[in-house]
Write a protein that holds these residues in place. Structure first.
Motif, PDB file in Angstrom:
ATOM      1  N   PRO A 118       0.833  -1.212   0.000  1.00 38.02           N
ATOM      2  CA  PRO A 118       0.000   0.000   0.000  1.00 38.02           C
ATOM      3  C   PRO A 118       0.865   1.258   0.000  1.00 38.02           C
ATOM      4  O   PRO A 118       2.006   1.242   0.485  1.00 38.02           O
ATOM      5  CB  PRO A 118      -0.791  -0.111   1.311  1.00 38.02           C
ATOM      6  CG  PRO A 118      -0.774  -1.564   1.653  1.00 38.02           C
ATOM      7  CD  PRO A 118       0.544  -2.074   1.141  1.00 38.02           C
TER       8      PRO A 118
ATOM      9  N   LYS B  73      -4.750   6.182  -1.733  1.00 43.20           N
ATOM     10  CA  LYS B  73      -5.173   4.939  -2.365  1.00 43.20           C
ATOM     11  C   LYS B  73      -4.740   4.945  -3.835  1.00 43.20           C
ATOM     12  O   LYS B  73      -4.708   5.993  -4.475  1.00 43.20           O
ATOM     13  CB  LYS B  73      -6.699   4.780  -2.293  1.00 43.20           C
ATOM     14  CG  LYS B  73      -7.249   4.713  -0.881  1.00 43.20           C
ATOM     15  CD  LYS B  73      -6.882   3.408  -0.234  1.00 43.20           C
ATOM     16  CE  LYS B  73      -7.542   3.257   1.126  1.00 43.20           C
ATOM     17  NZ  LYS B  73      -7.198   1.997   1.759  1.00 43.20           N
ATOM     18  N   TYR B  74      -4.420   3.768  -4.338  1.00 40.96           N
ATOM     19  CA  TYR B  74      -4.119   3.645  -5.757  1.00 40.96           C
ATOM     20  C   TYR B  74      -5.384   3.968  -6.543  1.00 40.96           C
ATOM     21  O   TYR B  74      -6.489   3.677  -6.107  1.00 40.96           O
ATOM     22  CB  TYR B  74      -3.663   2.219  -6.094  1.00 40.96           C
ATOM     23  CG  TYR B  74      -2.299   1.866  -5.553  1.00 40.96           C
ATOM     24  CD1 TYR B  74      -1.145   2.301  -6.195  1.00 40.96           C
ATOM     25  CD2 TYR B  74      -2.171   1.080  -4.414  1.00 40.96           C
ATOM     26  CE1 TYR B  74       0.113   1.965  -5.707  1.00 40.96           C
ATOM     27  CE2 TYR B  74      -0.920   0.733  -3.921  1.00 40.96           C
ATOM     28  CZ  TYR B  74       0.218   1.186  -4.572  1.00 40.96           C
ATOM     29  OH  TYR B  74       1.459   0.853  -4.086  1.00 40.96           O
ATOM     30  N   LYS B  75      -5.202   4.569  -7.735  1.00 49.82           N
ATOM     31  CA  LYS B  75      -6.359   4.860  -8.578  1.00 49.82           C
ATOM     32  C   LYS B  75      -5.954   4.786 -10.046  1.00 49.82           C
ATOM     33  O   LYS B  75      -4.765   4.793 -10.381  1.00 49.82           O
ATOM     34  CB  LYS B  75      -6.947   6.224  -8.247  1.00 49.82           C
ATOM     35  CG  LYS B  75      -5.999   7.388  -8.390  1.00 49.82           C
ATOM     36  CD  LYS B  75      -6.671   8.667  -7.938  1.00 49.82           C
ATOM     37  CE  LYS B  75      -5.686   9.824  -7.998  1.00 49.82           C
ATOM     38  NZ  LYS B  75      -6.304  11.078  -7.583  1.00 49.82           N
TER      39      LYS B  75
ATOM     40  N   ASP C  83      -9.921  -1.394  -0.778  1.00 53.55           N
ATOM     41  CA  ASP C  83     -10.739  -0.176  -0.782  1.00 53.55           C
ATOM     42  C   ASP C  83     -10.220   0.919  -1.709  1.00 53.55           C
ATOM     43  O   ASP C  83     -10.507   2.099  -1.505  1.00 53.55           O
ATOM     44  CB  ASP C  83     -10.911   0.369   0.651  1.00 53.55           C
ATOM     45  CG  ASP C  83     -11.671  -0.601   1.537  1.00 53.55           C
ATOM     46  OD1 ASP C  83     -12.567  -1.298   1.022  1.00 53.55           O
ATOM     47  OD2 ASP C  83     -11.370  -0.676   2.739  1.00 53.55           O
ATOM     48  N   CYS C  84      -9.486   0.542  -2.723  1.00 56.59           N
ATOM     49  CA  CYS C  84      -9.054   1.504  -3.752  1.00 56.59           C
ATOM     50  C   CYS C  84     -10.193   1.611  -4.764  1.00 56.59           C
ATOM     51  O   CYS C  84     -10.145   1.033  -5.859  1.00 56.59           O
ATOM     52  CB  CYS C  84      -7.755   1.052  -4.417  1.00 56.59           C
ATOM     53  SG  CYS C  84      -6.333   1.057  -3.322  1.00 56.59           S
TER      54      CYS C  84
ATOM     55  N   CYS D 180     -12.502  -2.988  -4.173  1.00 58.50           N
ATOM     56  CA  CYS D 180     -12.127  -2.256  -5.398  1.00 58.50           C
ATOM     57  C   CYS D 180     -13.320  -2.222  -6.349  1.00 58.50           C
ATOM     58  O   CYS D 180     -13.340  -2.903  -7.381  1.00 58.50           O
ATOM     59  CB  CYS D 180     -10.908  -2.891  -6.064  1.00 58.50           C
ATOM     60  SG  CYS D 180      -9.416  -2.774  -5.083  1.00 58.50           S
TER      61      CYS D 180
END
Length: 120
Positions: free
Chosen positions: A55, A61-63, A91-92, A115
């Motif tokens: 993470p 968060k990754y997007k 939860d990305c 996700c």
């Protein structure tokens, strides 16, 4: 194709024999992906360096689209990406696409939980 891939990897591994500037446990950001250097494997005379995707340390968060390479050069070393941390992408919700190489050995059960925007 496999022979060409093997030769490419062999050439990259030979470059990895340089002095390791990284230490086990070091974390770093490369091309928008957070990595942790977590293991080495010695097959004399070569030393393989492995990282796992983790993470983002910033708490963000990754997007969007994530492309995990098979290997990359960083700090005069060649690192092979072969693992994803548990709950790495959890939860990305703005993550839409993830591509990864065949070098990824396993995908943890909860790596992509939550996700909701993931389409591929």
């Amino acid at each position: 194709m496999k022979k060409r891939l093997f030769l490419s990897l062999a050439m990259m591994v030979m470059m990895a024999v340089n002095a390791m500037a990284q230490r086990i446990g070091d974390k770093f950001l490369y091309n928008g992906i957070q990595y942790e250097f977590y293991r080495t494997e010695v097959v004399k005379p070569l030393t393989f360096l492995y990282v796992k995707v983790i993470p983002l340390e910033s708490g963000a968060k990754y997007k969007g689209k994530i492309e995990m390479p098979m290997y990359f050069n960083y700090n005069d070393n060649v690192f092979f990406v072969d693992s994803i941390a548990e709950e790495c992408f959890m939860d990305c919700t703005q993550l839409t696409s993830v591509s990864m190489s065949d070098l990824i050995r396993t995908i943890p059960t909860h790596a992509f939980s939550g996700c909701s925007g993931l389409t591929s």
